[in-house]
Each structure stands twice: as structure tokens, then as C-alpha cells.
Design a protein around this motif. Structure first.
Motif, PDB file in Angstrom:
ATOM      1  N   CYS A  23      -4.096   9.315 -53.083  1.00 60.30           N
ATOM      2  CA  CYS A  23      -4.448  10.541 -52.361  1.00 60.30           C
ATOM      3  C   CYS A  23      -5.762  10.324 -51.593  1.00 60.30           C
ATOM      4  O   CYS A  23      -6.534   9.412 -51.892  1.00 60.30           O
ATOM      5  N   GLN A  24      -6.028  11.193 -50.615  1.00 56.49           N
ATOM      6  CA  GLN A  24      -7.313  11.152 -49.928  1.00 56.49           C
ATOM      7  C   GLN A  24      -8.453  11.371 -50.920  1.00 56.49           C
ATOM      8  O   GLN A  24      -8.367  12.248 -51.781  1.00 56.49           O
ATOM      9  N   GLY A  25      -9.484  10.577 -50.801  1.00 53.78           N
ATOM     10  CA  GLY A  25     -10.652  10.760 -51.650  1.00 53.78           C
ATOM     11  C   GLY A  25     -10.469  10.301 -53.078  1.00 53.78           C
ATOM     12  O   GLY A  25     -11.286  10.631 -53.951  1.00 53.78           O
ATOM     13  N   CYS A  26      -9.429   9.529 -53.362  1.00 51.21           N
ATOM     14  CA  CYS A  26      -9.122   9.126 -54.748  1.00 51.21           C
ATOM     15  C   CYS A  26     -10.224   8.239 -55.325  1.00 51.21           C
ATOM     16  O   CYS A  26     -10.510   7.152 -54.799  1.00 51.21           O
ATOM     17  N   PRO A  52      -1.227   5.818 -58.696  1.00 51.69           N
ATOM     18  CA  PRO A  52      -1.423   4.642 -57.850  1.00 51.69           C
ATOM     19  C   PRO A  52      -2.858   4.607 -57.351  1.00 51.69           C
ATOM     20  O   PRO A  52      -3.458   5.648 -57.113  1.00 51.69           O
ATOM     21  N   ASP A  53      -3.435   3.411 -57.238  1.00 51.65           N
ATOM     22  CA  ASP A  53      -4.789   3.338 -56.680  1.00 51.65           C
ATOM     23  C   ASP A  53      -4.745   2.448 -55.451  1.00 51.65           C
ATOM     24  O   ASP A  53      -4.505   2.902 -54.349  1.00 51.65           O
ATOM     25  N   ASN A 128      -0.988  11.493 -62.666  1.00 50.40           N
ATOM     26  CA  ASN A 128       0.223  10.979 -62.022  1.00 50.40           C
ATOM     27  C   ASN A 128       1.454  11.804 -62.343  1.00 50.40           C
ATOM     28  O   ASN A 128       2.475  11.684 -61.685  1.00 50.40           O
ATOM     29  N   THR A 129       1.382  12.651 -63.380  1.00 52.81           N
ATOM     30  CA  THR A 129       2.553  13.449 -63.748  1.00 52.81           C
ATOM     31  C   THR A 129       2.276  14.950 -63.665  1.00 52.81           C
ATOM     32  O   THR A 129       2.967  15.742 -64.278  1.00 52.81           O
ATOM     33  N   PRO A 206     -13.434  10.388 -60.003  1.00 49.87           N
ATOM     34  CA  PRO A 206     -13.080  11.771 -59.678  1.00 49.87           C
ATOM     35  C   PRO A 206     -11.752  11.874 -58.913  1.00 49.87           C
ATOM     36  O   PRO A 206     -11.440  11.034 -58.067  1.00 49.87           O
ATOM     37  N   CYS A 207     -11.015  12.949 -59.227  1.00 44.24           N
ATOM     38  CA  CYS A 207      -9.694  13.184 -58.638  1.00 44.24           C
ATOM     39  C   CYS A 207      -9.735  14.498 -57.853  1.00 44.24           C
ATOM     40  O   CYS A 207      -9.739  15.583 -58.451  1.00 44.24           O
TER      41      CYS A 207
END
Length: 297
Positions: A23-26, A52-53, A128-129, A206-207
Motif C-alpha cells: 500500500c502507499q506509505g507502507c 506484501p512489502d 494482510n487479512t 507503521p501501517c
């Protein structure tokens, strides 16, 4: 202990293939980019189910959620039989795979002091889930399985102190890191990879999606976690020698960190004060350990 490095000493070689599928900013994607810069190309990466990274340019193996410790153990022992003890065997796992489902096998690898490096890309939930609570989720944080409502104020109990648990295994090296402090993170990996035996590095990642902040705030959030004492940076040698690697004269109020994130938006002023008291108490205990340079039990 690790030695401080400067920005200019960060390796230039990129071992991730961009753009990745994160994702953006992952924060986990940035953690992977920094970690594998420090590990270098002579590395075998192991993965288990997680967000995913970044895809890395190293040989990679995937396995079951609960068997992360077994996978790295098997790879290391096979390499040893082949006389290839120069290769870094790395488990790059999420907090669900380290703190919870995979803890048993990783703890076993730590007890046997296998020559492996476990790195946790810690986003404090099963992102992820769908963002379910994990052992790494902080108290009172809202997740999809600890919602806020008439019967709940978020996660009811404290996060598991996994770095200290691994330190109590007596392993050669345990440390915490943050994507907002890249030189500290890379210095710890460079130090750890030179040690024979079990190494563990817990990287706060951070997520934006699960923590509910704008993607351009990732570094600001990660930096405030450290500056407020919410995520202290330290390292432990052989389960005894202790050192804080970031020690400001005064911590910033934890409210500055909490109020940037939607997962804490429901907190009352009294709840924030309780969190502040817990952080202050823990920080003072860490300062005492840093002063004497040792963990006392």
C-alpha cells in the motif's frame, strides 16, 4: 554493541524490486528496503503469510505461518552441511508470524541458538487479512476484532513484549528499530549479521491502512513512536547487556503520537493519561537498565 553510522554510510545498492505490491506509505516496505540493504546480496530470505512489502533480489523461500523457525533452521543446517556458513539466513516475518502463530517454532530456534536472523516487520496487527488484533497490538487500539462500542474500548490488554521474551532465551542479539531511524536500523543489522547464533530485530513498521493515517505521515508517525517512548530503541547482548540507542533528554507527550491515528481516535483524555503513565514508568525502568548496562532479574 552496534556502532553508529551516518547517512552517507547507508549502502547504496538496492536489493528490492520496485514498485512492490504494498500500500502507499507502507512501513513494512520501507523496513524491507532498509533491512536488505544492510543484509546484502549474500542472503536467503524466508517468508510466511504476511502483508506484501517489497520483492527482494535474494533467493526467497515461502512456508507455513506456524513454521518460520523450522524453515530458517533447515536452510541454515543444509548450508552448514555444504560448508556455506557465509550466507545470511533471514526470516522476514510479520508480527502475527512472530508474536503469535509462529512463536513456538521461532522460540525453538532461539533455544537451540540456530545461526539465523529473525526480523519482524511489525505493524501491530494481522493487516494482510483485514486488520485483526495480534499479540503486538497496543492496549486500547481499535482493530476489526477489537472494535469500539458499548461493550469494548479496543484491545483490552497490553501488547506482548516479544523482544524481552527473546532476550530471556539468552540469545546473542536482540534489538528494536524503527523505519524513521534508518542509520540505527542498518547499524543493528550490520552488527547482528556478524554474530554467530540467533538474532532478533523488531522493526516498528507503521501501517496507514490499519492505523488509519494519511500515507504521507508514515515517517512522522514512526518518529513520534520513538520520541514519545511508545517504541523505545535498544539492544541486548546475550540476554544481559543492555543499551538504549536513542535517549532524548525528555520524551514528547504520547498524545502527539496517538492523535495522529484513527485507531486511537476514541480515547478519552483519562485513557491517554493512563497510557502516558505506563510509558513513563517503563521508560524510567529502561533508563535504569541503560545506566547500569545490564538487565537484572
Amino acid at each position: 554493541m552496534s556502532e553508529r553510522i551516518t547517512i552517507k554510510q547507508i549502502p547504496l545498492e538496492e536489493l528490492v524490486i520496485t514498485p512492490g505490491s504494498a500500500c502507499q506509505g507502507c512501513g513494512a516496505a520501507l523496513a524491507a528496503r532498509l533491512a536488505f540493504k544492510a543484509l546484502g546480496p549474500n542472503t536467503i530470505r524466508h517468508s510466511i503469510p504476511a502483508c506484501p512489502d517489497n520483492v527482494t533480489r535474494t533467493p526467497t523461500s515461502g512456508g507455513e505461518f506456524e513454521a518460520g523457525g523450522d524453515h530458517v533452521t533447515g536452510t541454515w543446517r543444509a548450508l552448514k552441511a555444504l560448508g556455506r556458513e557465509d550466507v545470511q539466513v533471514v526470516g522476514f516475518y510479520g508480527d502475527g508470524g512472530v508474536y503469535d502463530i509462529g512463536f513456538q517454532s521461532i522460540s525453538g530456534a532461539a533455544i537451540r541458538n540456530e545461526n539465523v536472523f529473525i526480523i519482524c516487520k511489525n505493524n501491530e496487527a494481522y493487516m494482510n487479512t483485514g486488520g485483526q488484533v495480534s499479540g503486538a497490538t497496543p492496549q486500547l487500539a481499535m482493530t476489526t476484532t477489537t472494535p469500539v462500542g458499548p461493550m469494548s474500548r479496543g484491545k483490552p490488554n497490553s501488547r506482548k513484549n516479544t523482544p524481552m521474551i527473546f532476550a530471556m532465551h539468552g540469545v546473542p542479539y536482540v534489538a528494536t528499530a524503527s523505519v524513521a531511524f534508518p542509520t540505527d536500523l542498518i547499524a543493528k543489522i550490520q552488527y547482528g549479521k556478524g554474530i554467530k547464533g540467533f538474532k532478533f530485530l523488531d522493526i516498528l513498521s507503521p501501517c496507514p491502512t490499519g492505523w488509519r493515517f494519511e500515507p504521507n505521515k508514515t515517517i512522522e508517525v514512526a518518529r513520534l513512536a520513538v520520541q514519545t517512548g511508545f517504541w523505545p530503541l535498544y539492544e541486548i547482548i546475550d540476554g544481559r547487556k543492555f543499551r538504549l540507542t536513542y535517549k532524548p533528554r525528555e520524551l514528547k507527550p504520547v498524545a502527539e503520537y496517538l492523535k495522529l491515528q484513527g485507531r486511537f481516535r476514541h480515547l478519552t483524555e483519562e485513557e491517554i493519561k493512563e497510557i502516558q503513565r505506563d510509558i513513563t514508568d517503563y521508560w524510567e525502568r529502561l533508563l535504569k537498565l541503560d545506566e547500569i548496562g545490564e538487565i537484572l532479574l
